[in-house]
Motif scaffolding. Structure first.
Motif, mmCIF file in Angstrom:
data_model
loop_
_atom_site.group_PDB
_atom_site.id
_atom_site.type_symbol
_atom_site.label_atom_id
_atom_site.label_comp_id
_atom_site.label_asym_id
_atom_site.label_seq_id
_atom_site.Cartn_x
_atom_site.Cartn_y
_atom_site.Cartn_z
ATOM 1 N N ALA A 28 0.832 -1.208 0.000
ATOM 2 C CA ALA A 28 0.000 0.000 0.000
ATOM 3 C C ALA A 28 0.863 1.252 0.000
ATOM 4 O O ALA A 28 0.581 2.218 -0.727
ATOM 5 N N GLY A 29 1.927 1.245 0.791
ATOM 6 C CA GLY A 29 2.823 2.394 0.832
ATOM 7 C C GLY A 29 3.523 2.638 -0.492
ATOM 8 O O GLY A 29 3.628 3.790 -0.947
ATOM 9 N N VAL A 30 3.978 1.578 -1.117
ATOM 10 C CA VAL A 30 4.659 1.708 -2.414
ATOM 11 C C VAL A 30 3.696 2.234 -3.475
ATOM 12 O O VAL A 30 4.034 3.146 -4.240
ATOM 13 N N LEU A 31 2.493 1.688 -3.524
ATOM 14 C CA LEU A 31 1.508 2.154 -4.504
ATOM 15 C C LEU A 31 1.140 3.617 -4.265
ATOM 16 O O LEU A 31 1.010 4.393 -5.219
ATOM 17 N N ALA A 32 0.988 3.991 -3.005
ATOM 18 C CA ALA A 32 0.664 5.386 -2.690
ATOM 19 C C ALA A 32 1.807 6.316 -3.090
ATOM 20 O O ALA A 32 1.575 7.403 -3.638
ATOM 21 N N MET A 33 3.050 5.887 -2.827
ATOM 22 C CA MET A 33 4.194 6.716 -3.207
ATOM 23 C C MET A 33 4.276 6.874 -4.726
ATOM 24 O O MET A 33 4.565 7.967 -5.223
ATOM 25 N N LEU A 34 4.031 5.798 -5.462
ATOM 26 C CA LEU A 34 4.041 5.889 -6.924
ATOM 27 C C LEU A 34 2.970 6.849 -7.419
ATOM 28 O O LEU A 34 3.171 7.596 -8.374
ATOM 29 N N TRP A 35 1.822 6.836 -6.752
ATOM 30 C CA TRP A 35 0.731 7.730 -7.136
ATOM 31 C C TRP A 35 1.075 9.183 -6.827
ATOM 32 O O TRP A 35 0.883 10.063 -7.662
ATOM 33 N N PHE A 36 1.595 9.439 -5.615
ATOM 34 C CA PHE A 36 1.936 10.808 -5.223
ATOM 35 C C PHE A 36 3.051 11.394 -6.084
ATOM 36 O O PHE A 36 3.089 12.609 -6.317
ATOM 37 N N ALA A 55 -3.614 4.803 -12.121
ATOM 38 C CA ALA A 55 -3.396 5.494 -10.854
ATOM 39 C C ALA A 55 -4.597 5.321 -9.939
ATOM 40 O O ALA A 55 -4.448 5.103 -8.730
ATOM 41 N N ILE A 56 -5.783 5.397 -10.494
ATOM 42 C CA ILE A 56 -6.999 5.208 -9.696
ATOM 43 C C ILE A 56 -7.076 3.781 -9.177
ATOM 44 O O ILE A 56 -7.368 3.547 -8.002
ATOM 45 N N VAL A 57 -6.785 2.826 -10.041
ATOM 46 C CA VAL A 57 -6.797 1.417 -9.633
ATOM 47 C C VAL A 57 -5.760 1.173 -8.534
ATOM 48 O O VAL A 57 -6.042 0.520 -7.521
ATOM 49 N N ALA A 58 -4.569 1.717 -8.707
ATOM 50 C CA ALA A 58 -3.507 1.541 -7.718
ATOM 51 C C ALA A 58 -3.887 2.179 -6.391
ATOM 52 O O ALA A 58 -3.620 1.613 -5.324
ATOM 53 N N LEU A 59 -4.522 3.327 -6.426
ATOM 54 C CA LEU A 59 -4.925 3.999 -5.196
ATOM 55 C C LEU A 59 -6.015 3.221 -4.464
ATOM 56 O O LEU A 59 -5.983 3.094 -3.238
ATOM 57 N N VAL A 60 -6.956 2.664 -5.200
ATOM 58 C CA VAL A 60 -8.004 1.846 -4.578
ATOM 59 C C VAL A 60 -7.394 0.603 -3.937
ATOM 60 O O VAL A 60 -7.729 0.248 -2.799
ATOM 61 N N ILE A 61 -6.489 -0.047 -4.640
ATOM 62 C CA ILE A 61 -5.816 -1.225 -4.088
ATOM 63 C C ILE A 61 -5.018 -0.844 -2.848
ATOM 64 O O ILE A 61 -5.037 -1.565 -1.843
ATOM 65 N N ALA A 62 -4.340 0.292 -2.886
ATOM 66 C CA ALA A 62 -3.559 0.745 -1.737
ATOM 67 C C ALA A 62 -4.454 0.984 -0.527
ATOM 68 O O ALA A 62 -4.113 0.592 0.598
ATOM 69 N N VAL A 63 -5.600 1.599 -0.734
ATOM 70 C CA VAL A 63 -6.527 1.856 0.376
ATOM 71 C C VAL A 63 -7.057 0.551 0.950
ATOM 72 O O VAL A 63 -7.091 0.368 2.173
ATOM 73 N N VAL A 64 -7.438 -0.381 0.091
ATOM 74 C CA VAL A 64 -7.949 -1.667 0.560
ATOM 75 C C VAL A 64 -6.871 -2.430 1.316
ATOM 76 O O VAL A 64 -7.130 -2.981 2.405
ATOM 77 N N PHE A 65 -5.663 -2.475 0.769
ATOM 78 C CA PHE A 65 -4.566 -3.166 1.454
ATOM 79 C C PHE A 65 -4.254 -2.518 2.791
ATOM 80 O O PHE A 65 -3.985 -3.204 3.778
ATOM 81 N N ALA A 66 -4.258 -1.186 2.850
ATOM 82 C CA ALA A 66 -3.969 -0.494 4.106
ATOM 83 C C ALA A 66 -5.045 -0.797 5.146
ATOM 84 O O ALA A 66 -4.728 -1.091 6.306
ATOM 85 N N LEU A 67 -6.301 -0.730 4.748
ATOM 86 C CA LEU A 67 -7.386 -1.008 5.697
ATOM 87 C C LEU A 67 -7.339 -2.437 6.213
ATOM 88 O O LEU A 67 -7.447 -2.673 7.422
#
Length: 67
Positions: free
Chosen positions: A17-25, A34-46
């Motif tokens: 989740a952190g890696v995907l969020a960093m790639l997005w930011f 980017a939207i798909v990666a952010l959704v996956i990052a949020v789900v993984f983080a939760l």
């Protein structure tokens, strides 16, 4: 909800989740990906923070050591 994620599984999810969020930011990934990666990052983080995965629950998978 009984916890069904072990520590290693949680760490992998949180790091991913952190890696995907960093790639997005950093705009490394853009557009639809980017939207798909952010959704996956949020789900993984939760799921990593609460130690419970609904897909694991449906499939009867547990990666934690039950005592």
């Amino acid at each position: 909800m009984k916890k069904n994620l072990g520590n290693i599984d949680r760490v992998i999810r949180l790091v991913t989740a952190g890696v995907l969020a960093m790639l997005w930011f950093q705009n490394v990934i853009t557009g639809t990906w980017a939207i798909v990666a952010l959704v996956i990052a949020v789900v993984f983080a939760l799921t990593g923070f609460i130690s419970w995965c609904p897909i694991y629950a449906m499939l009867g998978i547990k990666s934690n050591a039950v005592k």
